[in-house]
Write a protein that holds these residues in place. Structure first.
Motif, short mmCIF file in Angstrom:
data_model
loop_
_atom_site.label_atom_id
_atom_site.label_comp_id
_atom_site.label_asym_id
_atom_site.label_seq_id
_atom_site.Cartn_x
_atom_site.Cartn_y
_atom_site.Cartn_z
N LEU A 293 -7.15 -2.85 -2.19
CA LEU A 293 -6.14 -3.66 -1.48
C LEU A 293 -6.80 -4.64 -0.52
O LEU A 293 -6.27 -5.72 -0.27
CB LEU A 293 -5.17 -2.76 -0.72
CG LEU A 293 -3.89 -2.42 -1.48
CD1 LEU A 293 -3.07 -1.41 -0.71
CD2 LEU A 293 -3.07 -3.68 -1.77
N SER B 128 0.83 -1.20 0.00
CA SER B 128 0.00 0.00 0.00
C SER B 128 0.87 1.25 0.00
O SER B 128 0.52 2.24 -0.64
CB SER B 128 -0.99 0.01 1.17
OG SER B 128 -0.31 -0.09 2.38
N LEU C 61 -3.30 7.52 -0.31
CA LEU C 61 -4.09 6.30 -0.38
C LEU C 61 -5.55 6.65 -0.65
O LEU C 61 -6.33 6.85 0.27
CB LEU C 61 -3.97 5.52 0.94
CG LEU C 61 -2.56 5.03 1.28
CD1 LEU C 61 -2.50 4.46 2.69
CD2 LEU C 61 -2.11 3.98 0.29
N VAL D 110 -7.58 1.76 -1.05
CA VAL D 110 -7.80 1.12 0.25
C VAL D 110 -8.76 -0.06 0.10
O VAL D 110 -8.51 -1.16 0.59
CB VAL D 110 -8.34 2.15 1.27
CG1 VAL D 110 -8.75 1.47 2.57
CG2 VAL D 110 -7.29 3.22 1.55
N MET E 148 -3.26 -2.00 7.06
CA MET E 148 -3.81 -0.78 6.48
C MET E 148 -3.79 0.35 7.50
O MET E 148 -3.56 1.51 7.14
CB MET E 148 -5.22 -1.04 5.95
CG MET E 148 -5.78 0.06 5.06
SD MET E 148 -4.61 0.75 3.84
CE MET E 148 -4.82 -0.36 2.46
#
Ligand SMILES: Nc1ncnc2c1ncn2[C@@H]1O[C@H](COP(=O)(O)OP(=O)(O)OP(=O)(O)O)[C@@H](O)[C@H]1O
Ligand SMILES: [Mg+2]
Lengths: 255, 374
Positions: free
Chosen positions: B344, B31, B336, B341, B317
Motif C-alpha cells: 500500500l 487498507s 494487515l 502494508v 497507515m
C-alpha cells in the motif's frame, strides 16, 4: 570592423514580424522592427498601449516565437530555435524583471534568489552566499529572511532584480518595472538598473510608460503600432557613455 | 528545487490539509477493506490451514469444505496402502444447529477431529484441556463467540442437533467467516451429534511421511481410490477461500470498496495538486522564463505529490494499524500483513505521483510569454 560591432551588440533585431492568430482575427503586433541593444546601454522602449512593446521584449528574451525576421542574442540567431534551445539561451544570457514582480510567495527573499541560482547550477553554501551578496547589492541585506508579503513594492522589485542577476546574465529585460511603484521606489529601481548597465557593462532594456524615468535612458526607442517610430539619444545619457559606444551607432534620429 | 516544492506545499495550509485528508481517507479506507479481505480469507480457511494435514480426501465434487458428503471409512484403509503415508485420520467439518441454554437456536460449524492424532485440533486454547474432549458430548468453543453461543463458562450445557453437549474449554482467535462460530469436538462426538454411521466419515486427512512430496502422494492416492477427490493443503484452502470470497460475492464487495478507496484518493490528490498547480501557474511560468526546463518543473510537482503521499500514508497507515489492532479484540478481524502494508505504501506513492500527471501536462503547455501578462 564588423566583428567588433558584432560583439558589442547584445541584441540585434532585424525586420522582426509578429502576427498573433491568423486570417480575419490576425493581429499584426510587430510589422518589421530593426533594433540593436548594446552592451553597457540602458535602453528604454516606449509607446502607446498595444503598440507591441511587450511582444518585442518577449521575442528578444526567447519566450515568444516570431513570425519572421531575425533576432540575435550575443551573436546567436534565436528565431526558429526549439523550446529546448531557447530555454538554454534564456538560462545563460537573460534576466527578466516584471511589472508584477512574480516572486514566489512561499519563499523568503533569499530563497527566491536561491531558486534562480539553483537553476544556474549553484548549490549549498555557495548558493546561499551568492544569494546574500545579490540582495546586499540591491540594498536588502537586512531583509534576507522576509517573505514577499512583508516587503514593500519597491523592495519586492529589488528582490526580483537580485533574482534576475543570479548567474550574472549579460542581458536584463524589464517590462514596466516601475509601473507598480511610487516615484521614489521607481527611482531606486532605475538607479540600480542604470548601475547594472554602467558598471557591469550589461545590456538593459526597459519597457515603460513612465516618463519620470526617461532621464535614465542612454537611448529611447519609440514604438508605434508595431513599428519603430523614433530613436532618441538624450544628451544626459550620452554624457555618461564610454567612447566606443558613440562610434557604433548613428546619431539619434527619427527613422 | 526540493525546498521550492516543500515550501510551496506547506505554504497553503488549507490545501495541504485537503490533500492530506484525501490521501489519509484513501489509505485508511483501502487498507481496512483489504485488511478485511485478508481477515475474511483467513477466517474461511484458518482451521484447514492450521490443521497440519498435507492432504484432504473428500467426497466427489465438493464446492467448499462445509460441503462434504459422508463416505465409508474403508477409504482410510485403501489409502494406508501407500507406504508414503505417515498417518490418516477421520474428520468432520460441517454446519449444524446449536441450542443455547436459553433455548434459542443458532448455527455453528462443527469440527470433529481425531484426538489421538490431532490434525484439525483447535489452537490457542485459553481454558480447559484438549484431552477433556474425550468425554462424551464435550465441546470447545471460541471465546469471541461466548455471547452468540449463550455460554459464559466451562461446564455449561447446550444442545447440538438435539444432543446434549457440554462446554469443556475455550479457544482464542479462531474466527468464523460466516455467522456460524466454530465448535471443536472429538471425531467420535461429532459422529454422534450428526448421527453418522459408525463406519462413515466426511473427510480423511493425510499426513505424508517426511520428505514425501504432497503432490505426488496426491496422485498416488487418487489412483488408489474411486468416488473421492484428493486435495493438497494449498488446493483445499484455496478452494475454500475462492468459494467464500468469490463464489458468494462477499470478497468482491470488499475488494470493490478497497478499489473505490484508492480511486477516491487518486481523484482527490489529482484535483488538489492540479488546483495548486493552476494557482501557481504564474510561478511556473516565471521559472520557465528564467530558463527552467520542463523536467525541472515536473520535479517540483512530483516532489510535492510524493511528499503529500508520504505524509498521507504515514498518518493513514497509523490509523489503519490502530483499527486493525482494535479489531483483533472482536469477531471481525482486519488483518494487515507486512506485504499489504508495504504494498500500500508503493500504491499510495504511485497514486499520488500518477495523480500529478495531469498537472505535469499543464505546466508542459505553459507559454513562458505569459509572465509579462498583467
Ligand atoms: N497572445 C496574444 N494573442 C493575440 N493578440 C495579442 C497577444 N498578445 C498581444 N496581442 C496583441 O498584440 C498587440 C501588441 O501587444 P503588446 O502586449 O505587445 O503591447 P504593449 O505595447 O506591451 O502594450 P501595453 O503597453 O498595454 O502593455 C496588441 O494589439 C495586443 O492586443
Ligand atoms: Mg506590455
Amino acid at each position: 570592423m564588423p566583428d567588433r560591432e558584432r560583439i558589442m551588440k547584445s541584441i540585434e533585431v532585424k525586420n522582426l514580424v509578429k502576427t498573433y492568430g491568423a486570417a480575419e482575427t490576425a493581429v499584426h503586433a510587430l510589422k518589421g522592427v530593426d533594433l540593436d541593444v548594446f552592451e553597457g546601454e540602458l535602453q528604454l522602449l516606449v509607446g502607446a498601449s498595444g503598440s507591441g512593446k511587450t511582444t518585442l521584449v518577449s521575442i528578444m528574451g526567447g519566450i515568444l516565437s516570431a513570425t519572421s525576421g531575425s533576432c540575435r542574442i550575443r551573436g546567436a540567431e534565436t528565431i526558429g530555435l526549439g523550446q529546448k534551445q531557447l530555454q538554454k539561451i534564456r538560462l545563460d544570457n537573460i534576466g527578466f524583471i516584471f511589472q508584477g514582480f512574480n516572486l514566489f510567495p512561499a519563499l523568503t527573499a533569499r530563497e527566491n534568489v536561491e531558486v534562480a541560482l539553483d537553476l544556474k547550477g549553484f548549490r549549498g553554501a555557495e548558493m546561499r552566499r551568492r544569494a546574500g551578496a545579490l540582495l546586499e547589492r540591491v540594498g536588502l541585506g537586512a531583509k534576507l529572511d522576509a517573505y514577499p508579503a512583508d516587503l514593500s513594492g519597491g523592495q519586492k522589485q529589488r528582490v526580483a532584480i537580485a533574482r534576475a542577476l543570479a548567474g550574472e546574465p549579460r542581458i536584463i529585460l524589464a517590462d514596466e518595472p516601475t509601473a507598480a511603484l511610487d516615484s521614489f521606489s521607481g527611482k531606486l529601481i532605475m538607479d540600480l538598473l542604470q548601475e547594472l548597465a554602467r558598471e557591469k557593462n550589461r545590456a538593459v532594456v526597459v519597457v515603460t510608460h513612465d516618463n519620470r524615468i526617461f532621464d535614465y535612458a542612454d537611448r529611447i526607442v519609440r514604438i508605434d503600432d508595431g513599428r519603430i517610430s523614433e530613436r532618441i539619444m538624450p544628451e544626459k545619457g550620452m554624457a555618461h557613455h564610454h567612447g566606443m559606444m558613440h562610434t557604433t551607432f548613428e546619431p539619434a534620429a527619427a527613422v | 528545487m526540493a525546498s521550492l516544492a516543500l515550501k510551496n506545499l506547506f505554504h497553503d495550509k488549507i490545501r495541504l490539509t485537503v490533500t492530506l485528508v484525501g490521501i489519509v481517507f484513501s489509505v485508511v479506507l483501502s487498507s481496512i477493506q483489504l485488511g478485511l479481505f485478508v481477515g475474511f480469507q483467513r477466517a474461511t480457511s484458518d482451521i484447514l490451514y492450521f490443521s497440519n494435514a498435507d492432504l484432504w480426501i473428500a467426497s466427489k465434487n465438493v464446492t467448499h469444505a462445509e460441503d462434504g458428503v459422508p463416505f465409508s471409512e474403508r477409504k482410510l484403509y485403501q489409502a494406508l496402502a501407500s507406504p508414503r503415508v505417515e498417518r490418516i485420520e477421520k474428520q468432520i467439518f460441517q454446519f449444524t444447529t446449536w441450542k443455547k441454554p436459553d433455548g434459542a437456536d443458532t448455527g455453528v460449524l462443527l469440527v470433529g477431529f481425531d484426538l489421538a492424532g490431532g490434525m484439525g485440533a483447535p489452537w490457542n486454547i485459553t481454558e480447559g484441556r484438549i484431552e477433556d474432549l474425550n468425554q462424551p458430548d464435550a465441546v470447545m468453543i471460541e471465546e469471541l463467540y461466548k455471547d452468540k453461543l449463550g455460554v459464559s463458562r466451562i461446564g455449561e450445557t447446550v444442545e447440538i442437533r438435539g444432543h446434549r453437549a457440554k462446554v469443556v474449554g475455550f479457544t482464542r482467535g479462531i474466527r468464523s467467516f460466516t455467522t456460524s462460530p466454530p465448535v471443536f469436538t472429538s471425531f467420535k462426538n461429532a459422529q454422534n451429534f450428526f448421527g453418522l454411521r459408525e463406519d462413515q466419515t466426511l473427510f480423511l486427512v493425510v499426513k505424508a511421511k517426511p520428505g514425501v512430496d504432497p503432490e505426488s502422494l496426491k496422485s498416488e492416492l487418487q489412483s488408489l481410490m474411486t468416488d473421492v477427490d484428493v486435495y493438497t493443503r494449498a488446493e483445499w484452502t484455496s478452494k475454500q477461500r475462492n468459494y467464500w470470497m468469490f463464489g458468494t460475492g462477499a470478497g468482491i464487495t470488499v475488494l470493490i470498496a478497497a478499489f473505490l478507496g484508492l480511486l477516491v484518493g487518486v481523484v482527490v490528490v489529482a484535483q488538489t495538486i492540479y488546483s495548486a498547480t493552476v494557482d501557481h501557474i504564474r510561478e511556473y511560468g516565471t521559472l520557465k522564463a528564467m530558463g527552467a526546463s520542463n523536467f525541472y518543473l515536473y520535479r517540483v510537482i512530483v516532489t510535492q505529490a510524493f511528499l503529500s503521499g508520504l505524509i498521507g500514508y504515514a498518518v493513514g497507515m497509523s490509523v489503519a494499524l490502530l483499527v486493525s489492532r482494535i479489531s483483533l479484540e472482536g469477531t471481525t478481524a482486519i488483518i494487515l500483513p507486512k506485504e499489504l502494508v508495504v504494498g500500500l505504501f508503493f500504491l499510495t506513492i504511485l497514486m499520488c505521483v500518477g495523480a500529478s500527471v495531469v498537472s505535469i501536462n499543464k505546466v508542459t503547455r505553459i507559454d513562458p510569454a505569459m509572465v509579462f501578462k498583467g
